[in-house]
Design a protein around this motif. Structure first.
Motif, PDB file in Angstrom:
ATOM      1  N   THR A 111       0.787  -1.235   0.000  1.00  0.00           N
ATOM      2  CA  THR A 111       0.000   0.000   0.000  1.00  0.00           C
ATOM      3  C   THR A 111       0.824   1.294   0.000  1.00  0.00           C
ATOM      4  O   THR A 111       2.014   1.308   0.320  1.00  0.00           O
ATOM      5  CB  THR A 111      -0.887   0.041   1.257  1.00  0.00           C
ATOM      6  OG1 THR A 111      -0.015   0.116   2.408  1.00  0.00           O
ATOM      7  CG2 THR A 111      -1.766  -1.189   1.364  1.00  0.00           C
ATOM      8  N   ASN A 143      -5.416   5.299   0.088  1.00  0.00           N
ATOM      9  CA  ASN A 143      -5.943   4.491   1.206  1.00  0.00           C
ATOM     10  C   ASN A 143      -7.322   3.929   0.859  1.00  0.00           C
ATOM     11  O   ASN A 143      -7.603   2.762   1.113  1.00  0.00           O
ATOM     12  CB  ASN A 143      -6.069   5.342   2.476  1.00  0.00           C
ATOM     13  CG  ASN A 143      -4.731   5.770   3.026  1.00  0.00           C
ATOM     14  OD1 ASN A 143      -3.844   6.144   2.255  1.00  0.00           O
ATOM     15  ND2 ASN A 143      -4.566   5.720   4.315  1.00  0.00           N
ATOM     16  N   VAL A 175      -7.374   0.822  -1.187  1.00  0.00           N
ATOM     17  CA  VAL A 175      -7.015  -0.407  -0.469  1.00  0.00           C
ATOM     18  C   VAL A 175      -8.241  -0.985   0.243  1.00  0.00           C
ATOM     19  O   VAL A 175      -8.506  -2.185   0.149  1.00  0.00           O
ATOM     20  CB  VAL A 175      -5.862  -0.144   0.524  1.00  0.00           C
ATOM     21  CG1 VAL A 175      -5.642  -1.332   1.449  1.00  0.00           C
ATOM     22  CG2 VAL A 175      -4.586   0.178  -0.253  1.00  0.00           C
ATOM     23  N   LEU A 178      -1.211  -7.467   4.043  1.00  0.00           N
ATOM     24  CA  LEU A 178      -1.114  -6.030   3.785  1.00  0.00           C
ATOM     25  C   LEU A 178       0.260  -5.547   4.225  1.00  0.00           C
ATOM     26  O   LEU A 178       0.741  -5.927   5.292  1.00  0.00           O
ATOM     27  CB  LEU A 178      -2.165  -5.283   4.605  1.00  0.00           C
ATOM     28  CG  LEU A 178      -3.633  -5.541   4.264  1.00  0.00           C
ATOM     29  CD1 LEU A 178      -4.529  -4.879   5.297  1.00  0.00           C
ATOM     30  CD2 LEU A 178      -3.937  -4.992   2.880  1.00  0.00           C
TER      31      LEU A 178
END
Ligand code: 5AD
Ligand code: SF4
Length: 465
Positions: free
Chosen positions: A73, A81, A84, A105
């Motif tokens: 990420t 953000n 994601v 993640l």
């Protein structure tokens, strides 16, 4: 081999055993997929993750519904953000159909405590969370996750360890990114990077040159030296070395034909670097030089340490010494307190410099950065209007600059079959512009002279000369 590398290689073997057990149970190969958000640094990190998974016998899958899915990420802007969380919603439905699936993640977003809280509350179907400082321990974390049920969170605050000699899965055989430094000390007031990537730390030139030599022996002809602020490379090392000196050394590695680098901060760009670029044809004719704003007042509040005048003079100096160089930039619109006059200063710099291309961003408030607490946030409709005007200007300049090269014959490194038309092969000029030429796979990985027959806005059609 260094201690940590030996340890991680041992974990790769353990991961392999666990993967074999699962393969037997499923009676099919165990697959993985890595999705990358954000910058070149993240792209390079993803190659490291893939390299380790492949070394452990996992098979890469094009689709995102693999047995191990990693989202690497970015958190530089809020919309990164949001993407994601959107992907996670989709992956949850996939995991319901494949109970063996592991969702992982990592990356910059995971270094934010509020993100971790949200995952613990609302995304408990995630299996493993790790950050930017312990990515080098991925083999170990993968093993932990293989042998553990439920959510595992492994985040470190800051770690000075640099481990680079683990397996990587390069996207291209003939070109590669090479990390030369990590982190950032600049603390631009809008930017979250120093908080999620930590303080600046450079790799030794010996380690970097060793890696470049190995890459060259493996067929790499173009390297991209990566760092948040490459111009301050070398600070804090025992050896006395500047970025310009490092560039010279990299160019001297046999087999390396092209050298690129990302990103340069205008305040640290030295005359020595400009001279090295001028004298060495292997260094690509491209400089990415983020402007951010053209207003002195805004630049000051952004903590950028240069003025509009400094920036214009720098561009002039570079163009005088390195003719034909492409200069590209990043610009933020709508920084708190930006007035119409401030914005017009930015437009003025764009008119004067005529960037070859520019990434334009709408200011995004990042919690924890100084600018987040500035009160005079600009209204959305005003930002949108400025953004559209800026985009129109930078696109016009980009097109005009590109047009100037039509009919020139220049070397192109061929990279890929064109996705839309498989009779075309796509490559790049030294100045980073994209060129499409009729041809086949045999061109990939070669540098050949191409006549740019037609400019179509931001790319060219060409013929091999
Ligand atoms: N909002 C908008 N753009 C940002 N960038 C960094 N932080 C922010 C932010 N908070 C942009 C800068 C930088 C690029 C990588 O992202 O222009 O150069
Ligand atoms: Fe962020 Fe500024 Fe560092 Fe770039 S130089 S990563 S914009 S703090």
């Amino acid at each position: 081999m260094k201690g940590e590398t030996i340890l991680q290689n041992e974990y790769i073997n353990k991961c392999k055993e666990e993967r074999e057990k699962l393969e037997k149970k499923l009676s099919r190969p165990v697959t993985f997929h890595v999705t990358t958000f954000g910058c070149q640094m993240n792209a390079r990190d993803s190659e490291k993750l893939s390299g380790i998974l492949e070394a452990a016998g996992y098979v890469k899958k094009e689709e995102e519904d693999a047995d191990v899915v990693i989202l690497n990420t970015c958190t530089v802007r809020e919309n990164a953000n949001q993407k994601v969380y959107g992907r996670l919603g989709y992956l949850k439905t996939k995991k319901e159909k494949n109970p063996e699936m592991k969702i992982m993640l990592c990356g910059c977003m995971m270094q934010e405590p509020s993100v971790i809280e949200k995952i613990m509350e609302s995304y408990r179907f995630v299996d493993l969370v790790f950050g930017t400082f312990n990515l080098y321990r991925f083999a170990e974390l993968l093993y932990k996750s293989q042998t553990h049920k439920g959510l595992l969170i492994e985040i470190e605050k800051e770690d000075q360890t640099i481990v680079e000699d683990l397996p990587t899965d390069r996207k291209y055989k003939f070109k590669s990114g090479v990390n030369i430094m990590f982190g950032c000390n600049n603390f631009c007031s809008y930017c979250i990077v120093p908080y999620v990537r930590g303080r600046e730390k450079s790799r030794t030139s010996e380690d970097i040159i060793d890696e470049v030599k190995k890459l060259a022996e493996d067929g790499v002809m173009e390297v991209m030296l990566l760092g948040q602020n490459v111009n301050s490379y070398g600070k804090g090392l025992d050896e006395d070395i500047s970025f310009a000196e490092l560039l010279r050394k990299v160019c001297d590695v046999p087999g390396i034909e092209r050298v690129r680098f990302m990103t340069s901060h205008p305040k640290d760009l030295s005359d020595e670097l400009i001279d090295v670029m001028a004298e060495n044809e292997k260094i690509c004719r491209h400089l990415h030089l983020p402007l951010q704003s053209g207003s002195d007042e805004i630049l000051k509040r952004m903590n950028r340490h240069y003025t509009k005048e400094d920036y214009l003079k720098l561009v002039e100096k570079i163009r005088a010494k390195v003719p034909g160089i492409a200069i590209t930039t990043d610009i933020i619109v709508g920084f708190p307190g930006e007035t119409e006059e401030d914005f017009l200063e930015t437009m003025d710099v764009c008119e004067k410099v005529r960037f070859d291309s520019a990434f334009t961003f709408i200011y995004s408030k990042r919690t924890g950065t100084p600018a987040a607490s500035y009160e005079d946030q600009v209204p959305e409709d005003v930002i949108k209007d400025r953004f559209d005007r800026l985009l129109a200007l930078v696109q016009r300049c980009g097109r005009e600059r590109a047009e100037e090269w039509t009919n020139e014959t220049l070397p192109v490194l061929f990279e890929d079959i064109n996705r839309q038309d498989e009779n075309l092969v796509t490559g790049r000029l030294s100045n980073n512009s994209v060129v499409h030429v009729k041809g086949d796979e045999s061109l990939i990985g070669k540098i050949l002279p191409v006549r740019l027959t037609e400019c179509r806005g931001f790319y060219y059609m060409g013929e091999i000369a």
